[in-house]
Design a protein around this motif. Sequence first.
Motif, mmCIF file in Angstrom:
data_model
loop_
_atom_site.group_PDB
_atom_site.id
_atom_site.type_symbol
_atom_site.label_atom_id
_atom_site.label_comp_id
_atom_site.label_asym_id
_atom_site.label_seq_id
_atom_site.Cartn_x
_atom_site.Cartn_y
_atom_site.Cartn_z
ATOM 1 N N ASP A 76 0.822 -1.208 0.000
ATOM 2 C CA ASP A 76 0.000 0.000 0.000
ATOM 3 C C ASP A 76 0.859 1.263 0.000
ATOM 4 O O ASP A 76 0.514 2.246 -0.652
ATOM 5 N N MET A 77 1.961 1.240 0.715
ATOM 6 C CA MET A 77 2.860 2.400 0.724
ATOM 7 C C MET A 77 3.499 2.617 -0.643
ATOM 8 O O MET A 77 3.443 3.708 -1.199
ATOM 9 N N LEU A 78 4.128 1.573 -1.156
ATOM 10 C CA LEU A 78 4.953 1.716 -2.356
ATOM 11 C C LEU A 78 4.153 1.774 -3.653
ATOM 12 O O LEU A 78 4.496 2.546 -4.546
ATOM 13 N N LEU A 79 3.118 0.986 -3.752
ATOM 14 C CA LEU A 79 2.376 0.931 -5.007
ATOM 15 C C LEU A 79 1.146 1.830 -5.022
ATOM 16 O O LEU A 79 0.743 2.303 -6.085
ATOM 17 N N LYS A 82 -0.044 11.029 12.309
ATOM 18 C CA LYS A 82 1.235 10.528 11.810
ATOM 19 C C LYS A 82 1.071 10.058 10.382
ATOM 20 O O LYS A 82 -0.008 9.636 9.970
ATOM 21 N N LYS A 83 2.161 10.139 9.652
ATOM 22 C CA LYS A 83 2.225 9.544 8.316
ATOM 23 C C LYS A 83 3.376 8.556 8.333
ATOM 24 O O LYS A 83 4.405 8.800 8.945
ATOM 25 N N TYR A 84 3.152 7.457 7.673
ATOM 26 C CA TYR A 84 4.134 6.382 7.626
ATOM 27 C C TYR A 84 4.662 6.260 6.203
ATOM 28 O O TYR A 84 3.873 6.240 5.254
ATOM 29 N N TYR A 100 7.700 7.230 -5.850
ATOM 30 C CA TYR A 100 7.595 7.126 -4.395
ATOM 31 C C TYR A 100 8.532 8.118 -3.714
ATOM 32 O O TYR A 100 8.165 8.746 -2.720
ATOM 33 N N HIS A 101 9.714 8.277 -4.267
ATOM 34 C CA HIS A 101 10.658 9.262 -3.718
ATOM 35 C C HIS A 101 10.045 10.664 -3.775
ATOM 36 O O HIS A 101 10.104 11.410 -2.792
ATOM 37 N N ASN A 102 9.447 11.024 -4.906
ATOM 38 C CA ASN A 102 8.794 12.338 -5.027
ATOM 39 C C ASN A 102 7.645 12.478 -4.031
ATOM 40 O O ASN A 102 7.483 13.521 -3.391
ATOM 41 N N PHE A 103 6.861 11.429 -3.886
ATOM 42 C CA PHE A 103 5.744 11.419 -2.947
ATOM 43 C C PHE A 103 6.224 11.643 -1.510
ATOM 44 O O PHE A 103 5.679 12.473 -0.779
#
Length: 142
Positions: A21-24, A71-73, A128-131
């Motif tokens: 969910d984080m990466l994709l 919080k954000k993970y 993901y880096h930009n996000f």
Amino acid sequence: MSFSQSANLFEDQWSFIILRDMLLLKRSTIKEFKSSREKIDDNTLSKTLKKLEINEYIEVLHDGDPEGNYKKYIASSKGLSVLPLLMELYLFSCIEFDEATLSPLEINFKKDATQNSALLKDTIIKEYHNFTQELKTVSVLN
């Protein structure tokens, strides 16, 4: 870290689902993780996020007050290193299961991954880096 230590970290499906969910899907909040179609319960989500944080697969960003509840993970560089494994698992599920059960995102992932998985991996990492840079900037500004 030995292979068995790595395997133990992912002894349950939830670590993979959260990192997926984080990466994709670029999810970063409790509310977003809970919206997953797998329907993770509060206790399991809390324990899994803590386990991923302790093992340095994720980082926690605090919006505003570090003692606050919002919080954000985000995946750490170690968490990003799991991407090739996640992609293979995700692609396996997209190939092996009836396409009628796949979401549009999964259908596109299947197409992109089968055409050029290295390019897809690079694109996911860059996006993901930009996000995460955006999240970190907002977190610092608050």
